[in-house]
Design a protein around this motif. Structure first.
Motif, PDB file in Angstrom:
ATOM      1  N   ASP A 176      38.542  22.935  23.683  1.00  0.00           N
ATOM      2  CA  ASP A 176      38.407  24.084  24.582  1.00  0.00           C
ATOM      3  C   ASP A 176      36.958  24.289  25.001  1.00  0.00           C
ATOM      4  O   ASP A 176      36.039  24.139  24.185  1.00  0.00           O
ATOM      5  N   ALA A 177      36.779  24.636  26.259  1.00  0.00           N
ATOM      6  CA  ALA A 177      35.455  24.991  26.770  1.00  0.00           C
ATOM      7  C   ALA A 177      35.587  26.327  27.486  1.00  0.00           C
ATOM      8  O   ALA A 177      35.776  26.399  28.711  1.00  0.00           O
ATOM      9  N   ASN A 178      35.542  27.394  26.712  1.00  0.00           N
ATOM     10  CA  ASN A 178      35.719  28.728  27.284  1.00  0.00           C
ATOM     11  C   ASN A 178      34.508  29.127  28.114  1.00  0.00           C
ATOM     12  O   ASN A 178      33.365  28.864  27.723  1.00  0.00           O
ATOM     13  N   PRO A 179      34.735  29.767  29.257  1.00  0.00           N
ATOM     14  CA  PRO A 179      33.589  30.249  30.037  1.00  0.00           C
ATOM     15  C   PRO A 179      32.855  31.354  29.278  1.00  0.00           C
ATOM     16  O   PRO A 179      33.471  32.138  28.544  1.00  0.00           O
ATOM     17  N   ILE A 180      31.536  31.392  29.418  1.00  0.00           N
ATOM     18  CA  ILE A 180      30.731  32.448  28.801  1.00  0.00           C
ATOM     19  C   ILE A 180      30.526  33.541  29.852  1.00  0.00           C
ATOM     20  O   ILE A 180      29.910  33.307  30.890  1.00  0.00           O
ATOM     21  N   ARG A 181      31.056  34.695  29.576  1.00  0.00           N
ATOM     22  CA  ARG A 181      31.050  35.765  30.576  1.00  0.00           C
ATOM     23  C   ARG A 181      29.758  36.574  30.516  1.00  0.00           C
ATOM     24  O   ARG A 181      29.207  36.802  29.434  1.00  0.00           O
ATOM     25  N   PRO A 182      29.294  37.039  31.657  1.00  0.00           N
ATOM     26  CA  PRO A 182      28.163  37.988  31.642  1.00  0.00           C
ATOM     27  C   PRO A 182      28.630  39.327  31.063  1.00  0.00           C
ATOM     28  O   PRO A 182      29.830  39.624  31.038  1.00  0.00           O
ATOM     29  N   HIS A 183      27.695  40.141  30.605  1.00  0.00           N
ATOM     30  CA  HIS A 183      28.077  41.394  29.944  1.00  0.00           C
ATOM     31  C   HIS A 183      28.753  42.364  30.910  1.00  0.00           C
ATOM     32  O   HIS A 183      29.449  43.276  30.497  1.00  0.00           O
ATOM     33  N   PHE A 184      28.585  42.144  32.236  1.00  0.00           N
ATOM     34  CA  PHE A 184      29.200  43.032  33.223  1.00  0.00           C
ATOM     35  C   PHE A 184      30.460  42.403  33.835  1.00  0.00           C
ATOM     36  O   PHE A 184      30.927  42.815  34.896  1.00  0.00           O
ATOM     37  N   SER A 185      31.014  41.390  33.164  1.00  0.00           N
ATOM     38  CA  SER A 185      32.162  40.676  33.719  1.00  0.00           C
ATOM     39  C   SER A 185      33.302  41.628  34.031  1.00  0.00           C
ATOM     40  O   SER A 185      33.612  42.543  33.257  1.00  0.00           O
ATOM     41  N   GLN A 186      33.945  41.409  35.183  1.00  0.00           N
ATOM     42  CA  GLN A 186      35.090  42.224  35.594  1.00  0.00           C
ATOM     43  C   GLN A 186      36.418  41.527  35.291  1.00  0.00           C
ATOM     44  O   GLN A 186      37.474  42.057  35.622  1.00  0.00           O
ATOM     45  N   GLU A 187      36.337  40.328  34.704  1.00  0.00           N
ATOM     46  CA  GLU A 187      37.554  39.612  34.363  1.00  0.00           C
ATOM     47  C   GLU A 187      38.178  40.239  33.115  1.00  0.00           C
ATOM     48  O   GLU A 187      37.485  40.591  32.166  1.00  0.00           O
ATOM     49  N   SER A 188      39.497  40.366  33.136  1.00  0.00           N
ATOM     50  CA  SER A 188      40.178  41.018  32.010  1.00  0.00           C
ATOM     51  C   SER A 188      41.160  40.095  31.307  1.00  0.00           C
ATOM     52  O   SER A 188      41.871  40.526  30.407  1.00  0.00           O
ATOM     53  N   TYR A 189      41.192  38.811  31.724  1.00  0.00           N
ATOM     54  CA  TYR A 189      42.188  37.903  31.164  1.00  0.00           C
ATOM     55  C   TYR A 189      41.827  37.498  29.736  1.00  0.00           C
ATOM     56  O   TYR A 189      40.686  37.556  29.318  1.00  0.00           O
ATOM     57  N   THR A 190      42.847  37.109  29.010  1.00  0.00           N
ATOM     58  CA  THR A 190      42.659  36.506  27.697  1.00  0.00           C
ATOM     59  C   THR A 190      43.273  35.103  27.745  1.00  0.00           C
ATOM     60  O   THR A 190      44.209  34.845  28.509  1.00  0.00           O
ATOM     61  N   VAL A 191      42.750  34.202  26.940  1.00  0.00           N
ATOM     62  CA  VAL A 191      43.195  32.815  26.947  1.00  0.00           C
ATOM     63  C   VAL A 191      43.888  32.498  25.635  1.00  0.00           C
ATOM     64  O   VAL A 191      43.329  32.714  24.556  1.00  0.00           O
ATOM     65  N   GLU A 192      45.126  32.021  25.734  1.00  0.00           N
ATOM     66  CA  GLU A 192      45.860  31.587  24.554  1.00  0.00           C
ATOM     67  C   GLU A 192      45.512  30.119  24.270  1.00  0.00           C
ATOM     68  O   GLU A 192      45.598  29.274  25.159  1.00  0.00           O
ATOM     69  N   ARG A 193      45.134  29.824  23.068  1.00  0.00           N
ATOM     70  CA  ARG A 193      44.731  28.471  22.713  1.00  0.00           C
ATOM     71  C   ARG A 193      45.672  27.884  21.655  1.00  0.00           C
ATOM     72  O   ARG A 193      46.092  28.581  20.732  1.00  0.00           O
TER      73      ARG A 193
END
Length: 752
Positions: A629-646
């Protein structure tokens, strides 16, 4: 004229000696008869230059225009067939030669079966090597144009036109019309071709071969066999290679498993006794296996891959073994063990490969336990003194070469010490001189006849002087011209050459492998002594600097089925930079690592592109981080709300936490623990297990029914594949593997 005299005479002519046209013309024909196609081509090449420039030859030339045309045809054909030229350009070069004297598009050539047949043959071979359907179509058109109204004595153009129509039909190109046309051509050949008894002696074989192929294509197998048996004479066995491969391809078009049919097996036995292996090889292609760099981490991973390939009976098909750095260390061990087995009188059987790999694993574990790095590592004072004296690395590669020879290679070879590459060329005990047409075995010429191939060993290094790949084989060393793109590379090439031990042009196996593993700055470069080139002192470093996967050598050797075991170190995420002098050194190293990662990705992209365009019949590319897995590293102000099932397991069926830890183990040459070595072998085995079924199962004849073997690493394999919530050893192993990512400093007394 003996073979040795012909070769010596050819080299004299190529060096500038003046001979008559008749002698030179007889010379290349003699070389062709003894299967020295590359040397024959070079003689023809110089002969054509001499004829064109009217110098370099003694005496006069009869009918210069006709002579030039004939020489042009012959040189074009030999260039396309030359096994020492890369398939990526030899066919293009052959067509360019032919076009010097002939306008292939002109209608005036229609009916010229010889010229158009040569052009079609070149395109057919280019299709067989590179898989481009346009070449197959163009070849079929040339044969059809050359066929003419009459069959002649052998219907050469007609039978080839029928074969290519069948091949194109199988690929879905107007199948009904092409199959109908092919059937009509074959029926015409059977009914109208002059009988073998009525044609001149020189045409009897070709007449019989065309009739037999027509009957095979019509599924009249017994009649085809009788036709071959009735022919009074056959060409030399090596001259039947193209014929056997074409008939093999036709047999597979007619039957799903042709060799299971007694009538077809009898046919091939009549063509060439023992040719069943050639039939299978024709459908597989030329198989190359690359073992990447990456220290002993890579070596153990490769052993796991080899174990699975042995279970599948794939290793018998490998014709080129290209190794880099850590891959060279273990690859040379495997090749020597295989050589030792092939020199034994007992016939090679199905289970010998698994037994052989088990022995290599046991031997390699013992050799690694001697702690190679500790034996060659000087103390810190001596390291500093080395750099003050102008040395370019902390370690001396000559010490490493000696230790490699003593512990890794000499136990696998009988005879004198040290072990030199030129002493390793060998003829397997089951080599049949009558079948091959030669007493001395040559893998490039004779592997196609064998059920168990003798792989060409290529040990890859990098030349500091030129930046080119330097290759060691048991036959020659130097910078191969077929691994260099001259249109984009103007740096002079250090010419490769066959070994000349009496002139000092030789190399110990241990030194060759040490050069391949000579990591810059860790080791000083390996210098060739005595200097083989005037004015150039050759320094060699790690083959990974140029190509850490070893794929360039496979492509240069015209492999069209490529297996890559890649366990090299890959770039990791750096969250924070260090400071001070250490930061500067780390920054420089990371820049180099980034460049190497770019090269690795470019090599992979090139292979995938070749596969998609048909240049490769098959590709299996293993690397230790596949599926992690290579999860994206989000900025602290990220507006994305998804979660990733691994998933717990990677697509290779290995726990991701274990796979990640193993992929980050050190790439060093020190002693590895039993758990580390077993886990790396298990990882390689499991990844090859899944990847082969996914990527190569479609290639008929490449593998057999897998056998199950109780490998020493099997208990660790169970641990790596476990989806249980916990196991007795999981956390202990993960902690140990994560700690093993760092190079271990030891205090063993070592050479100064």
């Amino acid at each position: 004229m003996t073979a040795a005299f012909s070769i010596e005479h050819a080299r004299s002519f190529l060096s500038g000696a003046h001979i008559t046209f008749d002698d030179a013309d007889f010379l290349w024909r003699s070389l062709k008869k003894i299967d020295e196609l590359s040397l024959a081509r070079r003689v023809l090449e110089r002969l054509r230059v001499c004829v064109r420039n009217r110098n370099g030859l003694l005496g006069s030339i009869h009918s210069e225009f006709e002579t030039r045309s004939k020489l042009c045809q012959q040189e074009a054909e030999l260039t396309s067939k030359d096994p020492e030229l890369s398939s990526s350009f030899r066919h293009d070069r052959a067509l360019d030669i032919l076009k010097v004297e002939f306008d292939l598009a002109s209608e005036r050539l229609d009916g010229d079966a010889e010229t158009l047949g040569i052009a079609a043959g070149i395109l057919k071979r280019r299709w067989m090597d590179l898989g481009q359907i346009k070449d197959l179509r163009n070849a079929a058109d040339f044969y059809r144009r050359g066929a003419g109204a009459t069959l002649g004595l052998d219907a050469y153009a007609h039978i080839n036109a029928a074969f290519l129509d069948d091949m194109l039909a199988d690929l879905g190109d107007d199948p009904d019309a092409r199959r109908s046309r092919a059937r009509e051509l074959r029926e015409r050949i059977v009914n109208e071709l002059p009988s073998n008894e009525t044609v001149p002696e020189s045409a009897k074989w070709f007449n019989a071969a065309s009739r037999a192929e027509a009957l095979l294509g019509l599924r009249r197998y017994d009649e085809a066999t009788n036709t071959l048996n009735a022919c009074p004479s056959k060409p030399a066995p090596w001259e039947l290679r193209t014929t056997a491969q074409q008939l093999a391809a036709l047999a597979y078009l007619r039957e799903e498993r042709p060799l299971d049919l007694p009538a077809i097996r009898r046919f091939f036995d009549a063509l060439l006794p023992g040719s069943a292996e050639a039939v299978a090889s024709a459908m597989v292609g030329k198989v190359g296996l690359a073992l990447s760099g990456g220290g002993f981490r890579a070596s153990f991973y490769h052993l796991g891959v080899l174990a699975r390939l042995a279970e599948l009976d794939v290793l018998r098909n490998v014709e080129v073994l290209s190794c880099v750095s850590g891959g060279s260390i273990v690859g040379a061990c495997y090749w020597l063990a295989l050589r030792k087995r092939l020199l034994q009188p007992e016939p090679f059987v199905r289970g010998d490969y698994t037994t052989l790999i088990n022995g290599v694993i046991e031997h390699f574990l013992k050799a690694v336990a001697t702690n190679l790095r500790a034996r060659v590592q000087p103390n810190m004072v001596n390291v500093a003194l080395r750099f003050l004296k102008g040395q370019k690395g902390a370690l001396d590669p000559e010490y490493t070469a000696k230790e490699l020879g003593t512990y890794f290679y000499e136990p696998l070879v009988e005879g004198s010490r040290p072990v030199y590459l030129h002493e390793l060329s060998f003829t397997p005990t089951d080599h049949d001189p009558a079948l091959a047409g030669a007493g001395e075995f040559n893998p490039s010429r004779h592997n196609w006849l064998r059920a168990h191939k003798v792989p060409i060993l290529v040990i890859n290094a990098t030349t500091v002087n030129t930046g080119h790949a330097w290759q060691f084989t048991p036959k020659w060393m130097g910078e191969s011209p077929w691994a260099i793109h001259e249109s984009a590379d103007s740096i002079p090439r250090l010419e490769w050459s066959w070994y000349e031990p009496n002139s000092g042009w030789k190399m110990e196996l241990g030194r060759a492998v040490a050069a391949s593993a000579c990591v810059p700055f860790v080791f000083s470069p390996m210098r060739l002594t005595p200097p083989p080139y005037i004015g150039v002192e050759v320094d060699l470093v790690d083959g990974g600097v140029h190509d850490n996967q070893g794929t360039v050598a496979l492509l240069a050797q015209s492999c069209n089925v490529v297996l890559v075991s890649d366990a090299c170190g890959q770039l990791l995420l750096e969250k924070q930079a260090t400071t001070g002098l250490k930061d500067t050194l780390t920054y420089a190293k990371r820049s180099m690592d980034t460049l190497m990662e770019r090269v690795r990705l470019a090599n992979f992209g090139d292979l995938v592109s070749r596969q998609r365009t048909g240049l490769l019949r098959g590709l299996m590319f293993l690397h230790m981080k596949a599926g992690l897995d290579a999860n994206p590293i989000r900025p602290h102000f990220s507006q994305e709300s998804y979660t990733v099932e691994r998933e717990i397991l990677s697509p290779s069926g290995i726990r991701k936490d274990f796979q990640q830890a193993l992929a980050e183990l050190r790439t060093d040459l020190d002693a590895f623990t039993e758990d580390e070595s077993n886990a790396l072998m298990a990882c390689g085995y499991q990844m090859a297990y899944c990847a082969f079924e996914r990527d190569l199962a479609h290639l008929r004849g490449l593998s057999g029914k897998a056998v199950q073997v109780s490998w020493s690493f099997k208990p660790m394999l169970t641990e790596l594949r476990s989806t249980a919530a916990t196991t007795v050893r999981r956390e202990e192993l993960l902690d140990a593997f994560r700690a093993g990512s760092s190079v271990r400093i030891n205090s063993n007394k070592t050479p100064n």
